[in-house]
Design a protein around this motif. Sequence first.
Motif, short mmCIF file in Angstrom:
data_model
loop_
_atom_site.label_atom_id
_atom_site.label_comp_id
_atom_site.label_asym_id
_atom_site.label_seq_id
_atom_site.Cartn_x
_atom_site.Cartn_y
_atom_site.Cartn_z
N ALA A 192 0.82 -1.22 0.00
CA ALA A 192 -0.06 -0.15 -0.04
C ALA A 192 0.90 1.33 0.06
N ALA A 193 2.08 1.00 -0.27
CA ALA A 193 3.11 2.11 -0.19
C ALA A 193 2.46 3.40 -0.97
N SER A 194 2.19 3.27 -2.27
CA SER A 194 1.97 4.14 -3.09
C SER A 194 0.45 4.80 -3.13
N LYS A 195 -0.22 4.09 -2.09
CA LYS A 195 -1.65 4.60 -2.10
C LYS A 195 -1.90 5.61 -1.07
N LYS A 196 -2.85 6.50 -1.40
CA LYS A 196 -3.05 7.74 -0.63
C LYS A 196 -3.48 7.35 0.53
N VAL A 197 -3.09 8.12 1.60
CA VAL A 197 -3.68 7.76 3.28
C VAL A 197 -5.00 7.86 3.54
N GLN A 198 -5.68 8.92 2.67
CA GLN A 198 -7.31 8.93 2.90
C GLN A 198 -7.81 7.44 2.62
#
Lengths: 326, 270
Positions: A137-143
């Motif tokens: 999930a490294a490149s997923k936005k935190v929202q």
Amino acid sequence: MLLPGGESSDLAIETHDLTKRFGRQTAVAGIDLAVPRGSVFGFLGPNGSGKTTSIRMMLGLVSPSSGSVRLLGEEMPRRLSEVLPRVGALVEGPAFSPFLSGAANLRRFDSADPLAPPRTRGARVEAALDRVGLGHAASKKVQAYSLGMKQRLGLANTLLMPRELLVLDEPTNGLDPQGTREVRALIRSLADSGTTVFVSSHLLAEIEQICTHVGVMSAGALVATGTLDELRQVGAARVILQTPDAAAARRVLVGLGLALLEATEPDHVVASVAEGVGGDGDGLRPEAIVAALVEAGVRVRGFSVEQPSLEDRFVALTGEGFDVVQ
Amino acid sequence: MFSSLLLSELRILFSRRRTVALLVALAAIPILIAVAIRLASSPGTGRGPAFLDQVTQNGLFVGVSALVVAIPLFLPLTVGVVAGDTIAGEASHGTLRYLLVAPAGRARLLVVKYLGAAAFCIAAALTVVIAGTLIGAALFPVGPVTVLSGTTIDVGEALLRFLAIAGYVAVSLLGLSAIGLFFSTLTNVPVGAMAATISFSVASQILDALPQTEWLHPWLFSHYWFSFADILRDPVSWASFGDNALLQAGYIAVFGALAFGRFLTKDILA
């Protein structure tokens, strides 16, 4: 190595009479904490007992009304810029810029650390994310992260650099049982590698399984502190006897100096022993109690000695409203 | 490292969707003006904002006309959003505490945040001028520019002058940015700091327009906002630029000091 301040060098966190008042309200009332290096220190107390304010003072976010803090032997907040790079912290839940990816958030916090080398940043961020199982999930936005993922990302943030001390405020908040187990394993592995871990929680069960030392907060005061075993030993053991001859049994127990407690079932007698009751030591031995009972003609159908549970101890220390895990 | 934190701040500021939207909105001003003038076939009447009636003769004037339109409200609005968000925005996300325990250093973070806001001022002024020049060149004839003194300068020289005007306007906004930075240290609610900053810019302009407060005019940070036309004289008159820069430096010193005083001792509870 002897640091200025002598004995302070073997303490990772040391507070002296640490106090914080907000207006008329006293959030933290003169606590004296001593967290030994290499320990896993559980900082326990109900919500609102002053744990987070204490942690904020330790990290230089809030200035104490009076008292002092030493972190890794150095005075805070005067030596903040030298000390904090050696400390990883999770303070009052994870917090990130929602519009950035998980990795971008970590890179950002890392670039705020003046001692973190920029050249290894990418690799360190990747390693930290992998360590908490967020590599995918490294490149997923935190929202788009769940609360549990944010909590893991918060833990990854504390692992960006090698740390001597980790301050983790409620690290398993929002995690499912599987995640909670993983965090415990992570804390253990960090402690095994020599990192001091200071972990706060309002959940007793979490602390009990991983800590070597405990401090208990209640209404802004540190009401108990010591090793886990020390805390367990304080407080009376209980004798639970199952017998049809309850009246006779009570007389015998009182004669031996035990204090009677209320029994929950009709054929049970419960009493507490001020001195330690166990297989060893100078206290009253269980076999001696049973012998006295049998001698008095009491039919003993069941007999057990219970050490006080930590939970009983904490409820006694912190009073009503303690948010103990069910 | 300072440069590491600053680069990270700039990268995040300018890749953020909100910042991009603000810049797009600023770029839309000259485009709207140019298209409106192009569609209205009648030549300029001499009314409307300064430079506007020259647009049909020379497209290069679209950029300056758009600046005149944007200066009273749009530019201070976008600067207020960015400057008001600096500290309060981090506080509202909770990221302020993590930056400070990293440890970013309170003074260092404040300086980096201010430099970010200043970079936005430059980007905002450049956006209006560049978008204006491009759309002007696309829709209208382009040629040597007759400056306010009556002489004519060639296109290359004119483009340099427009860049200088963008710089002038960017400098004009630095005082407001410092005010926004200070408001941002007072609250954990970014919208509050933004609104306060924008209100300040409106109040300053109102006071600057009232003859009764004339004694105050040279001390208002908006006093030189429209004086950039001095760049379009021949030779260029730098006097107002110097006065303006000095005035803005004064605002930076005062509100910067207030921001430091507040932020360095503040209890971070967010």
